[in-house]
Every structure is written in structure tokens, then in C-alpha cells.
Design a protein around this motif. Sequence first.
Motif, PDB file in Angstrom:
ATOM      1  N   ALA A  17      -2.143  15.067  -6.667  1.00  0.00           N
ATOM      2  CA  ALA A  17      -1.883  16.004  -5.575  1.00  0.00           C
ATOM      3  C   ALA A  17      -2.991  15.964  -4.520  1.00  0.00           C
ATOM      4  CB  ALA A  17      -1.722  17.415  -6.131  1.00  0.00           C
ATOM      5  N   GLN A  18      -4.264  15.869  -4.980  1.00  0.00           N
ATOM      6  CA  GLN A  18      -5.372  15.890  -4.013  1.00  0.00           C
ATOM      7  C   GLN A  18      -5.319  14.671  -3.091  1.00  0.00           C
ATOM      8  OE1 GLN A  18      -8.155  18.209  -3.463  1.00  0.00           O
ATOM      9  NE2 GLN A  18      -7.977  16.940  -1.631  1.00  0.00           N
ATOM     10  N   LEU A  19      -5.039  13.520  -3.705  1.00  0.00           N
ATOM     11  CA  LEU A  19      -4.964  12.295  -2.908  1.00  0.00           C
ATOM     12  C   LEU A  19      -3.896  12.448  -1.839  1.00  0.00           C
ATOM     13  CD1 LEU A  19      -5.523   8.989  -2.739  1.00  0.00           C
ATOM     14  CD2 LEU A  19      -3.173   9.035  -3.553  1.00  0.00           C
ATOM     15  N   ILE A  20      -2.744  12.937  -2.240  1.00  0.00           N
ATOM     16  CA  ILE A  20      -1.639  12.933  -1.303  1.00  0.00           C
ATOM     17  C   ILE A  20      -1.840  14.018  -0.245  1.00  0.00           C
ATOM     18  CG2 ILE A  20       0.327  14.339  -2.122  1.00  0.00           C
ATOM     19  CD1 ILE A  20       0.240  10.563  -1.599  1.00  0.00           C
ATOM     20  N   GLU A  21      -2.523  15.072  -0.629  1.00  0.00           N
ATOM     21  CA  GLU A  21      -2.841  16.089   0.380  1.00  0.00           C
ATOM     22  C   GLU A  21      -3.762  15.468   1.434  1.00  0.00           C
ATOM     23  OE1 GLU A  21      -4.315  19.813  -0.997  1.00  0.00           O
ATOM     24  OE2 GLU A  21      -4.525  20.591   1.035  1.00  0.00           O
TER      25      GLU A  21
ATOM     26  N   LEU B  99       0.838  -1.212   0.000  1.00  0.00           N
ATOM     27  CA  LEU B  99       0.000   0.000   0.000  1.00  0.00           C
ATOM     28  C   LEU B  99       0.871   1.259   0.000  1.00  0.00           C
ATOM     29  CD1 LEU B  99      -2.901   1.058   0.099  1.00  0.00           C
ATOM     30  CD2 LEU B  99      -2.867   0.810   2.591  1.00  0.00           C
ATOM     31  N   THR B 100       1.964   1.205   0.750  1.00  0.00           N
ATOM     32  CA  THR B 100       2.891   2.346   0.773  1.00  0.00           C
ATOM     33  C   THR B 100       3.445   2.603  -0.632  1.00  0.00           C
ATOM     34  OG1 THR B 100       3.490   1.773   3.034  1.00  0.00           O
ATOM     35  CG2 THR B 100       4.991   3.248   1.870  1.00  0.00           C
ATOM     36  N   GLN B 101       3.817   1.512  -1.317  1.00  0.00           N
ATOM     37  CA  GLN B 101       4.364   1.655  -2.674  1.00  0.00           C
ATOM     38  C   GLN B 101       3.334   2.262  -3.623  1.00  0.00           C
ATOM     39  OE1 GLN B 101       7.426   1.450  -3.450  1.00  0.00           O
ATOM     40  NE2 GLN B 101       7.839   0.825  -1.338  1.00  0.00           N
ATOM     41  N   ARG B 102       2.077   1.806  -3.485  1.00  0.00           N
ATOM     42  CA  ARG B 102       1.014   2.364  -4.337  1.00  0.00           C
ATOM     43  C   ARG B 102       0.867   3.860  -4.111  1.00  0.00           C
ATOM     44  NH1 ARG B 102      -4.762  -0.543  -4.731  1.00  0.00           N
ATOM     45  NH2 ARG B 102      -4.041  -2.527  -5.517  1.00  0.00           N
ATOM     46  N   LEU B 103       0.805   4.233  -2.827  1.00  0.00           N
ATOM     47  CA  LEU B 103       0.600   5.652  -2.514  1.00  0.00           C
ATOM     48  C   LEU B 103       1.794   6.473  -2.981  1.00  0.00           C
ATOM     49  CD1 LEU B 103      -0.943   5.243   1.048  1.00  0.00           C
ATOM     50  CD2 LEU B 103      -2.145   6.005  -1.013  1.00  0.00           C
ATOM     51  N   THR B 104       2.977   5.896  -2.882  1.00  0.00           N
ATOM     52  CA  THR B 104       4.181   6.607  -3.331  1.00  0.00           C
ATOM     53  C   THR B 104       4.087   6.869  -4.833  1.00  0.00           C
ATOM     54  OG1 THR B 104       5.445   5.521  -1.602  1.00  0.00           O
ATOM     55  CG2 THR B 104       6.715   6.509  -3.377  1.00  0.00           C
ATOM     56  N   ARG B 105       3.653   5.838  -5.571  1.00  0.00           N
ATOM     57  CA  ARG B 105       3.510   6.018  -7.026  1.00  0.00           C
ATOM     58  C   ARG B 105       2.445   7.075  -7.329  1.00  0.00           C
ATOM     59  NH1 ARG B 105       4.046   0.469  -7.000  1.00  0.00           N
ATOM     60  NH2 ARG B 105       1.818   0.102  -7.196  1.00  0.00           N
ATOM     61  N   ARG B 106       1.323   6.968  -6.614  1.00  0.00           N
ATOM     62  CA  ARG B 106       0.234   7.913  -6.899  1.00  0.00           C
ATOM     63  C   ARG B 106       0.607   9.347  -6.510  1.00  0.00           C
ATOM     64  NH1 ARG B 106      -5.431   5.647  -4.829  1.00  0.00           N
ATOM     65  NH2 ARG B 106      -6.119   7.569  -5.854  1.00  0.00           N
ATOM     66  N   SER B 107       1.525   9.479  -5.547  1.00  0.00           N
ATOM     67  CA  SER B 107       1.895  10.825  -5.100  1.00  0.00           C
ATOM     68  C   SER B 107       2.547  11.631  -6.222  1.00  0.00           C
ATOM     69  CB  SER B 107       2.841  10.750  -3.891  1.00  0.00           C
ATOM     70  OG  SER B 107       4.137  10.380  -4.298  1.00  0.00           O
TER      71      SER B 107
ATOM     72  N   LEU C 299       4.870   8.108   4.157  1.00  0.00           N
ATOM     73  CA  LEU C 299       3.671   7.361   3.751  1.00  0.00           C
ATOM     74  C   LEU C 299       3.634   6.006   4.453  1.00  0.00           C
ATOM     75  CD1 LEU C 299       3.548   8.230  -0.069  1.00  0.00           C
ATOM     76  CD2 LEU C 299       2.055   9.105   1.738  1.00  0.00           C
ATOM     77  N   GLY C 300       4.800   5.399   4.614  1.00  0.00           N
ATOM     78  CA  GLY C 300       4.881   4.121   5.330  1.00  0.00           C
ATOM     79  C   GLY C 300       4.373   4.270   6.753  1.00  0.00           C
ATOM     80  N   ARG C 301       4.759   5.362   7.404  1.00  0.00           N
ATOM     81  CA  ARG C 301       4.302   5.579   8.800  1.00  0.00           C
ATOM     82  C   ARG C 301       2.794   5.839   8.821  1.00  0.00           C
ATOM     83  NH1 ARG C 301       8.802   9.017   8.974  1.00  0.00           N
ATOM     84  NH2 ARG C 301       7.451  10.834   9.173  1.00  0.00           N
TER      85      ARG C 301
END
Length: 490
Positions: free
Chosen positions: A126-130, A114-122, A173-175
Amino acid sequence: MKEPGVKELARETYSDKFQHMVEIGARQAAGQIDLALLMRASIANNHYDVPGQAGPLRYQSPKLARQVIPGRGQGMIATADIAQGELLICERPLDLIRPGDADWAYGADLEEALTQRLTRRSLHEAQLIEDVCTLFDGEGSDGPRWVPHPWQPEDFAVPMPAGAGTPVLERRLGRIVKHNAHRWPGCHPQTLTPMPGLGLWLVPPMVNHALESDNRPNTAHVFIGDVMVFRATVPIQKGEEILDRYSTPLADRFQWTLHTLAAHGMRDAAYEAAAVRWEEPLEGLGAGAISETTLSSSRKLMLDSLQRMESKEVWINGLQTVSRDEYQELKERYFAAAAETRRALQEGERQELPLAPPEVRCLNLLCPLSFHFEGRSSCLELRAELARRVGLARPFHFGEVKLWAELFDRFRKMEEAGATFSTEETALRAEVDRELARCANFWEGVAQASEAQLSKEEFVLWVKGSEGFHLMWFSNFPLSKFLSGPSTAG
Ligand SMILES: C[S@@+](CC[C@H](N)C(=O)[O-])C[C@H]1O[C@@H](n2cnc3c(N)ncnc32)[C@H](O)[C@@H]1O
């Protein structure tokens, strides 16, 4: 001329479907969410998710506000009185790894995936990561901790989060995943074997964990497809914190819960003291709280009997290693201890856990033993006793819902296979029907059964689709043996 409102504009300009979506959005913003529709949609979609047409689904009750709670970071506080059953949160995930996804594998490190996915999407969302970065990252400072790059006229894309694509953001993101991700109860569509996923929702992680000293949780949650829903399980007064529990009432070892808490950097002195009282060592947790009280005599007797039975390793060596007298003794001692807990709960005393892990083990053991020594009726009764105890400890928790739903399903299948029921079984079946209706009305959000849109059978289909029935011996015991097994006579 009057400016058209959003609905008028949608009606005039776009298709019927768009208008339908706008109307759903308007209703959902006001919390008028049709939970029965979502349940049906989730059944139709194999419990995987609910179709987009069911709405945007990010509802947070206007009676909730985020607030700093000393010692706990932020939490959710009621800004007005909340009635039992009120919808508090209803939300689709920001991201969810499910069985069947390329990065899902049995036993894989889903937190890492999940961390890897979010890292890619970041890199491009921008809205997701915010949103993600408003979540607690375990480092203690409160509030959003992500600042977008200021946009410049020469930029050709939306601003990227500071540090996107860097190891610093990835670690953060991992944390965030570690502290906020939630296990998602999936199952294999044919075999119904549990195959959990892992997801991240935005509002649910704002709800803190109820320690034993906080009294019992005042909310519970379920998953409808990928939608996470919270309701108030008791009336909540203005100013009170909304609290769930990050552990299951069906835990049969204290260790389970203690490790969940440790993973969140938390300890619960009262729960640790209970573990000491019930004689479970606090492995790997360092010195725990000392229990200043001892177990009451009825509980001590039950524990002695249970420990004697467990030393026979019944699950490995077979039920025949237990004598009828030993079984009777354990059963009587369980019910004596349970009567004491029920009395204490009625009188509002809170000296002992409403359901301790050794009691869960005791009921899990008594269930097959009762079939062996007394027959079907007694076995069904002991399974219902587990459902009652879970309901007392954590009303409307999905564990309770699942146990009643499974019993309902079992009775119906027995009837379909031509079983006739004893007087006790008929009375028990009526109780199962009532309890299931209570749970269904609560989660569907109706005051009484006559208003319900879902039949009990449909409700059970939804419950079963979310994770299947797979709790201990009873869930795997074949129906055929239940029809031809020992007679109900003792
Ligand atoms: C899902 S977050 C809950 C929201 C978080 N408190 C925040 O500030 O955003 C989970 C984290 O909150 C903290 N937490 C939750 N319940 C707590 C409690 N009862 N006591 C202390 N910390 C708690 C723990 O650090 C846990 O890892």
C-alpha cells in the motif's frame, strides 16, 4: 527519568549495526550524505546498486517545495537561495528494472514491464502504491490522486489502494510510468556495452523540463548505482523553479530531443525554430514553429561544409572519400562558428543554441578525420573540444563528466603503454586533469581537490561503470593504433 532518544535507544537495545544505520539515517535526513562513500560502494557492487548499509536515502533539500506551475502541472520551487553545487535530491528508486532481472530483455518494452511490476506490487504494498500515485499521470489534475480504502476493524490486512488489481489502476500506472520513469544507465559488467534499465524514483520526477525560453537548466543529475542525485549547477534564487532537461546535450539530431518532448506531450517553439534554422525537417511533428531568424553566416558556412561531407556518407564509405582541403575547410568553419557562440555566451546573448546537434555531428566527424590527416594530437584536441562544448551548454551534465573521464583514462593508458607526449598533448592533458577534478569535486560535493576522498582514478572508475565509454568513433578506437598511428606532424 529522561526518556531515551532514538539514538540512545538504538545503542542500548540493538546491535552496533543498527545504531550505525540510525546515525546514517540522522545524517542523511540533514543532507550530510557521503557521496564519495556511495560512489565507492557502487563501484564495489559493480555499479548495480549501493548496499543498504549506505543508508535509507530519500533526501530532498528542505529548500525545495512542490508547487503548481501554470501550464506545467506541479514543479519544484526554491523556497530559499541555493548555492551552486548544493545537494538537492538523493534517492533510491521505488522500483528499477535492470539487466539480469527476469523481466529485462534487450529491446523489451521496459515501460510495459515496469507497469506490470507495479501492478503486481500494488496488490500488497500500500505504501509503495500511495507514493507512486502522487506522481503525474498525464491527466492534468494536481496532487495525490489515490485514496486508500478506509480501514475497518474487521480488515485483516493493510488497506489496499482503491482499484488494486483492476485494469483501471493498471492503465493509470502505465500513464505514471510513461510520464515519470527514468532510463537507468546500466552496462554489461565485462564488455561495458550499454544495457539501460528503467526505474521510477519519487522526488526526481517532480523536476520539470527547462524549455529554451526558460534559460538553461539550473540542475543536473547522475546515477550512483541505483541512487539518483541532483545538484544545483548554478546559484538558484528563492522563488525560481528547479529545472533539468529531459534531453542530452550530445543529441546529434534535433529529432531526438523533439521526440523525447513529444513523448511527454510537450513542444518547445524556440527549439523547433532552431531546427528549422539549421535545416532539419520536423518529421512527424506537424507544423513547427517558423524561424524568424536565419543562421549567422559563420554557422551557415559550417553547415554547408558539413552537409557536403555528410553527402559522401563517410561513416559507410570511409575517411579516404574526404580530401585534406575539405577536412581543413570543415575544421576552420567549425572553429569560426564555435568562436561566435562562445562570444555570444560570454556577452549573455541567447540567440542561438549553445550546442546545436549539427555541431555535435561536425565534431564527431572531425575527430577521426583529424587523426587521419593530422595525427593523434589533433584528434585528442577535437575530442576535448566536444567536452568543452558540452560543458558550456550543460555544465556538470553526465555527458560532460563522461567525456573528460574518458580522455583522462585514455591519456593514462597511453602513458602506461609507454607513449611520450608532445608539448600540445602535455598542455591538453593538464586541462583534462583540471576539468575532471572540477567535475569530480562538484559531484563528490567538496570545495577543492585537496578535500576529495576519491582519487581521480576512482572517480573515473565510477563514471566508466555507469554506462561505460561508448560515444562514437573515439570510444572504440583501439589504444594500440593511438600509439602507432600517424605522427603528430600535419
Ligand atoms: C516527470 S513529470 C514532471 C512533474 C509534473 N509537472 C507534475 O505535475 O508532477 C513530467 C511531465 O511534466 C510536464 N512538464 C514538464 N516540464 C514541462 C514544461 N516545461 N512545460 C510543460 N509541461 C511540462 C509534462 O507533462 C511531462 O510529461
